[in-house]
Design a protein around this motif. Sequence first.
Motif, short mmCIF file in Angstrom:
data_model
loop_
_atom_site.label_atom_id
_atom_site.label_comp_id
_atom_site.label_asym_id
_atom_site.label_seq_id
_atom_site.Cartn_x
_atom_site.Cartn_y
_atom_site.Cartn_z
N LEU A 205 0.84 -1.20 0.00
CA LEU A 205 0.00 0.00 0.00
C LEU A 205 0.87 1.26 0.00
CD1 LEU A 205 -3.01 0.98 0.30
CD2 LEU A 205 -2.53 1.20 2.74
N PRO A 206 0.69 2.17 -0.96
CA PRO A 206 1.50 3.41 -1.00
C PRO A 206 1.04 4.39 0.07
CG PRO A 206 -0.13 3.44 -2.75
CD PRO A 206 -0.26 2.09 -2.08
N VAL A 207 1.38 4.10 1.31
CA VAL A 207 0.88 4.86 2.46
C VAL A 207 1.18 6.35 2.35
CG1 VAL A 207 1.10 5.18 4.95
CG2 VAL A 207 0.95 2.87 4.01
N LYS A 208 2.43 6.69 2.07
CA LYS A 208 2.81 8.10 2.00
C LYS A 208 2.03 8.85 0.93
CE LYS A 208 7.51 7.67 3.86
NZ LYS A 208 8.97 7.90 3.61
N GLU A 209 1.88 8.22 -0.24
CA GLU A 209 1.15 8.86 -1.33
C GLU A 209 -0.32 9.06 -0.98
OE1 GLU A 209 3.24 6.42 -1.58
OE2 GLU A 209 4.70 6.83 -3.16
N ILE A 210 -0.90 8.06 -0.32
CA ILE A 210 -2.31 8.15 0.05
C ILE A 210 -2.53 9.27 1.06
CG2 ILE A 210 -4.11 6.96 1.39
CD1 ILE A 210 -3.40 4.41 -0.09
N GLU A 212 -0.65 11.85 1.62
CA GLU A 212 -0.38 13.14 0.97
C GLU A 212 -1.59 13.55 0.13
OE1 GLU A 212 1.72 16.55 0.53
OE2 GLU A 212 2.21 14.82 1.80
N SER A 213 -2.22 12.58 -0.50
CA SER A 213 -3.42 12.86 -1.29
C SER A 213 -4.54 13.38 -0.40
CB SER A 213 -3.88 11.59 -2.01
OG SER A 213 -5.06 11.83 -2.74
N VAL A 214 -4.70 12.79 0.79
CA VAL A 214 -5.71 13.25 1.73
C VAL A 214 -5.41 14.69 2.16
CG1 VAL A 214 -6.69 12.94 4.04
CG2 VAL A 214 -6.29 10.95 2.57
N LYS A 215 -4.15 14.94 2.51
CA LYS A 215 -3.75 16.28 2.97
C LYS A 215 -3.98 17.34 1.90
CE LYS A 215 -0.07 14.90 6.20
NZ LYS A 215 1.38 15.00 6.50
N CYS A 216 -3.70 16.99 0.66
CA CYS A 216 -3.74 17.97 -0.43
C CYS A 216 -5.08 18.02 -1.15
CB CYS A 216 -2.64 17.67 -1.44
SG CYS A 216 -0.97 17.81 -0.79
#
Length: 320
Positions: A205-210, A212-216
């Motif tokens: 699971l691309p945790v960091k990307e996910i 970051e997507s939530v944050k942005c």
Amino acid sequence: MAKVTIIGATGNVGMFAAHAISAIPHVSEILLYGRKGRESLLKGITQDLGDSFAARGTDMRVTWTTDLKDAAGSDVVVITAGAPRTPEQDRLDLAMGNARIIAPLARTIGEIAPETKILVVTNPVDVMTSVALKYSKLKPTQVFGLGTHLDSMRLKSLIASYFHVHVSEVHTRIIGEHGDSLVPLWSATTIGGIRISNLPEFSHLPVKEIIESVKCSGQMIIQNKGSTVYGPGEAIASLVRTVLSDENRILTVSAYIKREVHGIGDVCIGVPARINREGVFPIAIRIDESEVIAFRESVEKIRISTKHVLEALEESVMEE
């Protein structure tokens, strides 16, 4: 049957929230409040909503006002008023200007509707929830903010998409600031009742990307279409429905906590809370150590900002 007042009804979020709230069976009246000088717009919104109710077959009263005293008797007051965030602006940059708007509104609401529940949407929502709590002089259970409720739903959707499951099979939540220091609770995330870390696919699971997507997400929507409307509007309506329907659901909202999360508290911030007709009640939880550390940092960030804003408000009152 219930009366719901929306403060800041001439804004995009306020307008759509009114439409979404109108679908709640327990609501019999929606009052749209806007500042003086916005009478024509308020009248137009009211007429347009009335037409939509007629088309839908909804039997509901919708009215408008520029006198906040008309909010007396409201079961829920939703505050969306305030300056919107620009694409390059941090939510905390909005704090002082919006606090000067929220404080007098909250004071009046507390005086004319002492039994109401206040739902704060204005950013930065955690700080503004503290402002509303202090100046309304209502009980902590009566004042809460949208917080990380929408963030949690965004994370839920992304996880469901990755694992190719129905969104209802995913249970997860984000606590802490509605902003950059938000804290995803992977320790409390399950898919189909199975802890996500017990699924082999979780290792990919691309945790960091996910995250970051939530944050942005909000920032990207603002950049692409000017404002976030449908997500916040539906999230607001879901919280209003949870209160008025006395559902006792556990949702993640900005609420005043004492020591519910590993002894951390004395601030308004995003936490799991049981929500019903009586208000919002944070629940005690235990989370992984790494999440505790991140949550503590998020709390301190919000605590410092809240302290600064409240002190500045007090100084401005004294000067007056």
